[in-house]
Design a protein around this motif. Structure first.
Motif: not given
Length: 380
Positions: A125, A161-162, A180, A182-183, A185-187, A189
């Motif tokens: 990200g 996440g973000a 914060s 911007e990854p 992928v949204t999930d 981890s």
């Protein structure tokens, strides 16, 4: 190999790549800086089997090739050159450097013995470079410096996440910074233990561009690697480092869920007072802080030795409390807080205090950065 490049661009890139060169390399070639000319321009690289640095910068390349020279010597030379274009060529077993009327000849090292740099992992990200640099600077304040406890010399980087969390501790204090990003992928981890010094140097050096790309790979026992990439000097800079191996202590539970005393103080006033009062504090002794009735009183020194006392205004809610802290650790936390007001939350005098910043005496504390500090025993 033959190229021409602007002096400032070259000097800045060489200094950046050479900053992590080992002082006492295990093998001589690790003191070298690898110079490569390609279709992409000029590439400067260093690697010590733990941390790599690679700078790609624009240059007028005439002939492609590669050479390995002393990194520190090249950095010193580039720093001293006149403000004119620099030309470098391979001349037999030496590299010839010309800048205006200045000419240098550098002995090359065996480039075939230089280790291959690790590949950058797939991007995880991106994060705003200024935000990342500020967050890392706050987090590393509490990182340990004792190589006998290598796990504590790292910063625990947690991705969820973000959100990114940065945690560091040396057993006497703890920093926690949330930011914060911007990854990819949204999930997303993941978690990694990154050497604090490498993380601090890298974050500080990648602020020229607007974004920093973070690339994390934790596959394989003990083989985890993290990479950071950003733009600078018209080119790209990339750092990778091996992750620290070991279990970082579960420190989140150390932050108390409630407090009995809450104090707010003007940060600048408190910093100056701690600096003055601590002048008489002997080594390994605490500066005492007593909160009562809108006043914070600081004391240091005892007995027949020099003593100091100073009082400043404070907003105090809850029980009066008297405690003491290592003055340098206290100052480290205060200076890491960017807000003009510092909030100190206490459960009791013998338990850790939690510090955070606030925009004003009446505003809620910004808990994105918290600094937990263990108290020190007060001299009677």
């Amino acid at each position: 190999m033959k190229f021409r490049v602007e002096r400032d661009v070259l000097a800045d890139a060489v200094a950046w790549a050479a900053r992590s060169l080992p002082v006492r390399p295990s093998v001589p070639v690790l003191a070298g800086l690898l110079i490569e000319t390609t279709d992409d321009g000029l590439v400067l690289s260093t690697f010590d089997y733990e941390t790599s640095a690679r700078a790609t910068l624009p240059a007028d390349v005439t002939d492609e090739g590669r050479a390995l020279v002393s990194g520190r010597l090249l950095a010193d030379i580039c720093r001293s050159l006149p403000n004119k274009p620099v030309e470098m060529t391979i001349d037999g077993a030496k590299v010839s450097l010309t800048c205006g009327s200045a000419r240098f000849s550098l002995q090359t090292m065996p480039v075939e013995e230089y280790p291959a740099l690790p590949e950058m992992p797939a991007a995880t990200g991106t994060v705003n470079s200024d935000v990342f640099a500020a967050a890392v600077a706050q987090a590393v304040v509490a990182a340990g410096r004792d190589d006998m406890l290598p796990v504590l010399t790292g910063v625990r980087l947690e991705i969820e996440g973000a959100s990114i969390s940065l945690l560091a501790t040396d057993r006497f204090r703890l920093s926690h910074r949330e930011l914060s990003w911007e990854p990819g992928v949204t999930d997303a981890s993941a978690a990694a233990l990154v050497p604090a010094k490498v993380l601090a140097d890298t974050a500080k050096s990648l602020t020229a561009g607007s974004q920093v790309t973070i690339a994390l790979s934790t596959s394989g026992a003990g083989e985890g690697i993290i990479g950071f990439e950003g733009s600078a000097g018209g080119g790209v800079r990339r750092t990778t480092t091996r992750l620290l191996d070991g279990e970082f202590p579960k420190v989140r539970t150390l932050f108390p869920t409630e407090h009995l005393t809450l104090a707010r103080v003007d940060k600048a006033s408190l910093v100056e007072s701690v600096k003055r009062v601590s002048l008489v504090a002997e080594r390994n002794t605490a500066v005492q802080l007593a909160f009562s009735d809108g006043v914070l009183t600081l004391d240091a020194g005892s007995g027949d030795e020099a003593q100091a006392s100073e009082s400043i205004e404070a907003s105090v809610e809850g029980d009066d409390i008297t405690t003491g802290f290592n003055p340098q650790f206290l100052l480290d936390g205060l200076t890491a807080i960017e807000a003009p007001v510092v909030e100190l939350a206490f459960t009791q005098a013998s338990k850790p205090a939690v510090m955070a910043g606030a925009r004003s005496m009446d505003a809620d504390a910004d808990l994105a950065f918290r600094y937990l500090l263990m108290p020190r025993r007060l001299l009677s």
